[in-house]
Structure formats: structure tokens, C-alpha cells
Motif scaffolding. Structure first.
Motif, mmCIF file in Angstrom:
data_model
loop_
_atom_site.group_PDB
_atom_site.id
_atom_site.type_symbol
_atom_site.label_atom_id
_atom_site.label_comp_id
_atom_site.label_asym_id
_atom_site.label_seq_id
_atom_site.Cartn_x
_atom_site.Cartn_y
_atom_site.Cartn_z
ATOM 1 N N THR A 115 101.156 32.166 13.288
ATOM 2 C CA THR A 115 99.966 32.508 12.520
ATOM 3 C C THR A 115 98.760 31.695 13.005
ATOM 4 O OG1 THR A 115 99.091 32.918 10.322
ATOM 5 C CG2 THR A 115 100.387 30.916 10.581
ATOM 6 N N TYR A 137 97.936 32.695 16.789
ATOM 7 C CA TYR A 137 97.377 34.043 16.854
ATOM 8 C C TYR A 137 95.902 34.066 16.482
ATOM 9 C CZ TYR A 137 101.820 36.530 17.612
ATOM 10 O OH TYR A 137 102.982 37.019 18.123
ATOM 11 N N PHE A 138 95.507 33.358 15.418
ATOM 12 C CA PHE A 138 94.080 33.436 15.086
ATOM 13 C C PHE A 138 93.235 32.728 16.122
ATOM 14 C CE2 PHE A 138 94.537 29.632 12.174
ATOM 15 C CZ PHE A 138 93.494 28.856 12.650
ATOM 16 N N GLY A 141 91.810 35.835 17.839
ATOM 17 C CA GLY A 141 90.545 35.797 17.125
ATOM 18 C C GLY A 141 89.385 35.266 17.942
ATOM 19 N N LEU A 189 96.288 40.238 15.118
ATOM 20 C CA LEU A 189 95.752 39.425 14.023
ATOM 21 C C LEU A 189 96.368 39.846 12.692
ATOM 22 C CD1 LEU A 189 92.052 39.297 15.177
ATOM 23 C CD2 LEU A 189 93.537 37.298 14.863
ATOM 24 N N GLY A 202 99.727 38.372 12.692
ATOM 25 C CA GLY A 202 99.621 36.939 12.410
ATOM 26 C C GLY A 202 99.405 36.656 10.942
ATOM 27 N N LYS A 203 98.626 37.519 10.288
ATOM 28 C CA LYS A 203 98.412 37.383 8.840
ATOM 29 C C LYS A 203 99.727 37.552 8.092
ATOM 30 C CE LYS A 203 97.300 40.812 6.539
ATOM 31 N NZ LYS A 203 96.676 42.088 6.326
ATOM 32 N N ASN A 212 93.564 34.709 10.049
ATOM 33 C CA ASN A 212 93.910 35.923 10.788
ATOM 34 C C ASN A 212 93.242 37.132 10.143
ATOM 35 O OD1 ASN A 212 96.060 35.833 13.090
ATOM 36 N ND2 ASN A 212 96.673 34.233 11.658
#
Length: 183
Positions: free
Chosen positions: A65, A68-69, A73, A89, A92-93, A108
Motif C-alpha cells: 500500500t 504503490y502510492f 501516485g 492505486l 493499493g487502497k 492511494n
């Protein structure tokens, strides 16, 4: 910025003492900061390394998580399609929510909404996601609550205006009297 200092120290410590699953986030943040300084290819390469490093650790699922952001992001959107960034994203959330990492899930989600606007994702889907995100933010009243709630409200209001659900009534930069009129 404390996050930049953390990222640099994390990368230095990892290089000196060995890599752990927690090194991946520091590497992703470091990569984003490299990219912000105009070194896009270098930032992308370092960020890709952070993503690949997650595969080295069998217990790194909870760190995805955060990586990923940072990666999807801030870094990857300059190199891969925005739609793919949005998909990852969102993933990831969901990973963050599954592992109780609400701050990572919220970040995310925020990046998903930003990239979703740029990727021309259907506004009604973004509205639904925004409502979902507001629920996550309100359910996790930690030290960042005020900032995150204000940020989510801004995104929600923007999407509502774009969909026509709310009228826009504020001034626009450059608004002023028409040429030839006096005030």
C-alpha cells in the motif's frame, strides 16, 4: 521535509545493513524525490526497483500500500498509462484496508482520484469513489484527519461541479470587468 530525510536515511541504512520489506517504501519515496528534481528516468528506475524489491520478501504484502502510492501516485504516471496507475492505486487502497493500513489506503485513494481525473475516468465512478474515500477518512480520525478531510472535500466538490451536481459560483482567475467597462 521529514519524509525526504527519512527516505534518504532508510536507503543509506538499507545499503549499509541490508534490505528489509520496509526498505521498499523508503526507496519509493527517494525515487519520487529524485524525479521531482527533474531526473525522470533515474526516478523511474529507482521506483521500479522499489516495486521489484517487494517480491524479495514473502511477508511484504502489508508494505505494498505504501510503495504503490509512492510509485503509481508520484513516479509511474510519467512513464506508463494513467489508467494502469489508477488500477494499481485502487489495488493499493484495497491492500491497505485489508491490512489495517488506513493512511496508506487513503493516500492511494487520493492519488487514484487525481490520476482518475487526468485519465478521464467516468465522473460518476469518481464521485462514488470520492464518497467511499470520505467514509474511510472519517472512519480513521488520526492525526491527519483535518488535512485529509479538507482534501477529500475539495476533491468531492470539484467532481460534483464537473458532473453538474453542484453549481460553480466562485470567481475564476482572470475574471474581471469586460474590456471597455468601468468599475
Amino acid at each position: 521535509n521529514m519524509l525526504e530525510i527519512f527516505a534518504c536515511k532508510s536507503v543509506i541504512a538499507s545499503m549499509r545493513f541490508g534490505w528489509t520489506k520496509f526498505s521498499c517504501f523508503g526507496l519509493a519515496v527517494f525515487a519520487a524525490r529524485v524525479q521531482v528534481r527533474g531526473m525522470f528516468d533515474e526516478g523511474f528506475a529507482i521506483g521500479s526497483s522499489a516495486l521489484k524489491a517487494l517480491d524479495l520478501f514473502s511477508d511484504a504484502e502489508d508494505q505494498k500500500t505504501f510503495v504503490y502510492f509512492g510509485y503509481y501516485g508520484e513516479i509511474a504516471s510519467f512513464h506508463i498509462p494513467l489508467q494502469l496507475c489508477c488500477e494499481m492505486l485502487n489495488h493499493g487502497k484495497e491492500i491497505g484496508l485489508l491490512h489495517g493500513k488506513h493512511v496508506g489506503a487513503i493516500w492511494n485513494g487520493n492519488y487514484f482520484l487525481h490520476k482518475g481525473l487526468l485519465a478521464a475516468i467516468e465522473l460518476s465512478k469518481l464521485q462514488e469513489e470520492c464518497k467511499y474515500q470520505v467514509g474511510i477518512v472519517e472512519g480513521d480520525r488520526d492525526q491527519y484527519f483535518g488535512m485529509l478531510a479538507a482534501h477529500m472535500n475539495l476533491l468531492k466538490n470539484t467532481i460534483d461541479i464537473l458532473t453538474g451536481d453542484e453549481p460553480f459560483s466562485g470567481p475564476v482567475d482572470g475574471d474581471g470587468p469586460s474590456p471597455g467597462t468601468t468599475v
